[in-house]
Design an enzyme around this catalytic site. Sequence first.
Site, PDB file in Angstrom:
ATOM      1  N   ARG A 431     -25.436 -11.725   5.022  1.00 35.25           N
ATOM      2  CA  ARG A 431     -25.073 -10.318   4.898  1.00 35.25           C
ATOM      3  C   ARG A 431     -26.165  -9.441   5.507  1.00 35.25           C
ATOM      4  O   ARG A 431     -27.345  -9.739   5.384  1.00 35.25           O
ATOM      5  CB  ARG A 431     -24.894  -9.936   3.426  1.00 35.25           C
ATOM      6  CG  ARG A 431     -23.857 -10.753   2.688  1.00 35.25           C
ATOM      7  CD  ARG A 431     -24.011 -10.553   1.205  1.00 35.25           C
ATOM      8  NE  ARG A 431     -23.029 -11.278   0.431  1.00 35.25           N
ATOM      9  CZ  ARG A 431     -23.143 -12.560   0.084  1.00 35.25           C
ATOM     10  NH1 ARG A 431     -24.212 -13.247   0.454  1.00 35.25           N
ATOM     11  NH2 ARG A 431     -22.214 -13.157  -0.628  1.00 35.25           N
ATOM     12  N   ARG A 567       0.242 -17.934  -3.004  1.00 35.61           N
ATOM     13  CA  ARG A 567       0.535 -16.780  -2.158  1.00 35.61           C
ATOM     14  C   ARG A 567      -0.735 -16.020  -1.776  1.00 35.61           C
ATOM     15  O   ARG A 567      -0.712 -15.192  -0.866  1.00 35.61           O
ATOM     16  CB  ARG A 567       1.498 -15.835  -2.867  1.00 35.61           C
ATOM     17  CG  ARG A 567       0.907 -15.132  -4.075  1.00 35.61           C
ATOM     18  CD  ARG A 567       1.967 -14.393  -4.870  1.00 35.61           C
ATOM     19  NE  ARG A 567       2.819 -13.576  -4.043  1.00 35.61           N
ATOM     20  CZ  ARG A 567       4.044 -13.173  -4.385  1.00 35.61           C
ATOM     21  NH1 ARG A 567       4.536 -13.534  -5.549  1.00 35.61           N
ATOM     22  NH2 ARG A 567       4.754 -12.432  -3.575  1.00 35.61           N
ATOM     23  N   GLU A 584      11.303 -13.535  -2.765  1.00 31.12           N
ATOM     24  CA  GLU A 584      12.550 -13.786  -2.046  1.00 31.12           C
ATOM     25  C   GLU A 584      13.689 -12.879  -2.492  1.00 31.12           C
ATOM     26  O   GLU A 584      14.614 -12.630  -1.723  1.00 31.12           O
ATOM     27  CB  GLU A 584      12.956 -15.238  -2.238  1.00 31.12           C
ATOM     28  CG  GLU A 584      13.164 -15.632  -3.704  1.00 31.12           C
ATOM     29  CD  GLU A 584      13.528 -17.093  -3.844  1.00 31.12           C
ATOM     30  OE1 GLU A 584      14.467 -17.537  -3.154  1.00 31.12           O
ATOM     31  OE2 GLU A 584      12.871 -17.788  -4.628  1.00 31.12           O
ATOM     32  N   ASP A 672      -0.094 -11.831 -10.401  1.00 33.29           N
ATOM     33  CA  ASP A 672       0.029 -10.393 -10.139  1.00 33.29           C
ATOM     34  C   ASP A 672      -1.094  -9.618 -10.818  1.00 33.29           C
ATOM     35  O   ASP A 672      -1.777  -8.795 -10.205  1.00 33.29           O
ATOM     36  CB  ASP A 672       1.371  -9.875 -10.684  1.00 33.29           C
ATOM     37  CG  ASP A 672       2.429  -9.811  -9.603  1.00 33.29           C
ATOM     38  OD1 ASP A 672       2.069  -9.754  -8.424  1.00 33.29           O
ATOM     39  OD2 ASP A 672       3.619  -9.825  -9.952  1.00 33.29           O
TER      40      ASP A 672
END
Length: 791
Positions: A431, A567, A584, A672
């Site tokens: 960094r 995901r 979907e 989520d």
Amino acid sequence: MQARKKYIFLTFLASWLLLFSLGGDQLRRFAFFSGRKAEAERSWPRWTDRSLLQAFADPEDLQSDGDPSLPSPRERRAARLSVYKSSGCRMETCFDFSRCHKHGFKVFTYPRDREQPLSESYSKILTSIERSRYYTADPEEACLFVLSIDTLDRDHLSGQYVRDVDEKIRSFPLWNGGRNHLIFNLYSGTWPNYTEDLGFNIGQAILAKASFYTQSFRPGFDISIPLFSKDHPQRGGEKGWLRRHSIPPRKKYLLVFKGKRYLTGIGSATRNALHHIHNGKDIISLTTCKHGKDWEKHKDTRCDKDNVDYEKFDYQELLHNSTFCIVPRGRRLGSFRFLEALQAACIPVLLSDGWELPFAEAIDWGKAAVVGNERLLLQVPSIVRCIHPERVLVFQQQTQFLWDAYFSSVDKIVHTTLEIIKDRLRPYRSRSRFLWNTLPGGLLALPDFSTHLGDFPFYYLQHGRAPPAPSEHDKLSPCHTPILSFPLFSSGSSPSEKFTAFIRVVSPAASPSQPILRLIQAVSGSQYCAQILVLWSCKEPPPPSGRWPQTTVPLTIIQGKRKLSDRFLPYAAIGTDAVLSLDEHSSISTSEVDFAFTVWRSFPERIVGFLTHSHFWDAEQGHWGYTSKWTNELSIVLTAAAFYHRYYHSLFTEFLPAGLRQLADSLAACEDILMNVLVAAVTKLPPIKVTQHKQHKDTAPQQVGCKDEGVETPPAREQSLSSPCSPPAEGKGRSGVGSRRRFSQQQECLTQLADWFGYMPLVSSQLRLDPVLFKDQVSVLRKKYPRLERP
């Protein structure tokens, strides 16, 4: 001739007699005459007016060069060499890089000995490592080793001092002379000298130490850490006292100090002089002699008055109401008030000569603290008065950033230490100081993702003028208005003008279902869509390419691992900054996609989406609650249809420990919540809700989820974008029981995440962004997204 010699002898003898009579006392001082050595003690003159000098030091005291308890430079050097026998160590000479090549940067902690108790602070350090992503239980995989012997307190007068450390560590087969080992220490040495003696040979081990002397510090090898108390929180930590993006009111005091005054010994000189700058108005400097067992034995004429004044002010009140806080050295170079001042947004004025500041390898302290000189104490008031109010505000905001990013918990202190070591292993992928000293901080800017600022979602909006980073800490200097050259800072271009649609499919079928076909057509119709990726999360193979619809953008099928967290893996196929995450059965129109993407480009660091949930504190149950009711409050945007930056895929996979990802795989819709919690913890900002088309009221049909090794993947979400969210209904049968179970798992997920982070990262908001002229009574031709309003 004989008479001449006689006269010469008499003249010489008379000269000696005259010299003896007039200056014999002075002659006897010579060593060759008196038979004594030249260093014989010299008596001071007998002053005739000695009674008038009682206010000054006793002449007998002035014969010594200083406090006899203070070690000489030679003694300090000898003590330092006894501890740092490998004083020439560098990463290239005392660290085995080959151990880190195969398994990466993994840390192994020695098994704990039940017969050897650990201090509360050292137990927190080991726990921070063991619950982190760095930890490995296999020493063969380890790149770095941490002892289970408590080495924090090496003051042999302390009750937590561990004896015979040398003998114990030599018996460890993995010790190898300290190579690839990390040793933590907070207190070294003891009364009266407080040298850096640890009482054992650290060999080639890296030393992470508080109160580090610059002369003892091995640059690029050792690490200076802050001194923290045993009550410092394990994780989370308290927030800073200055709210983000707020301007603090004018403080009552300019400069304050309240603390102990050492009457004798090391560290007493600076604190004894602090009363000289006290004016009782905007500069408050209070000290007390009342500490230690025999303070009354050494008390001076100022002690009684100082003790009375000391009790007139509250320490916390002074921190809250002062702009600058003096942080002098104590017996050792560091002190607890350094972290206390950072948290309080009270700019530290450091008076500790020779202190290697905490994490100075990464942190630019010239932007958050004033580094002074103990010998120039009287110049401090005039110096701090000269600092412009705008720069004062910048200093205060930087103290809050540094406190929250690196110092508010033991976890952050330990992780910062480990990340600095990790950066040394691959300097070409390390960094920059800009990343360490700019929001959200070095811990949240992963160099494995990129070292280019434009690839991160945090720096697009940081255009403007910024001063160049100083090469060293700001030093106290005469009051003047410097002329600085501020180069135009540009962190990179704006986010990419295209997005990748990422559709997760869990329903096994020989051909794509109608909802999927409609979804692909709607998304591919967007002018901003670059490609569509379908994550096939079923055991059965996906339909052949001929069964998928023809689109104007590339469509790629990716075989998933049939886990909920799949995901959010950092797939190399994602070639754009923006990711549109879809389920979907999501029902979405091209206009909704276009408008949401336009909003996201203005807020690339946030999640931008349609369906929202919220959290709340349940006082009756004593834990955090989760609700899907349609209210004005929101804190979670479901990733069934949401835009976010692809960097969060890497952060989700590499920053979070494996235990949290396993939690997301085991509880319904927990992925989520975890993604929203992660983004909120990074940005300290809420997600953004955008307008959605509410024409369709049909809900997604119930689907049978794919089964993976006996664990059933939850079915697709039961709401489309067009239907409002609602709490689980008290319905009958399997559907009602499933909804209640799902809601219970979401609640459990939120509770466990709050416990792991140590606080609740989610931020609530009441903001919803609509297109210009949305639902205004004007011509449709004047509206950019008229289809969002059609019934």
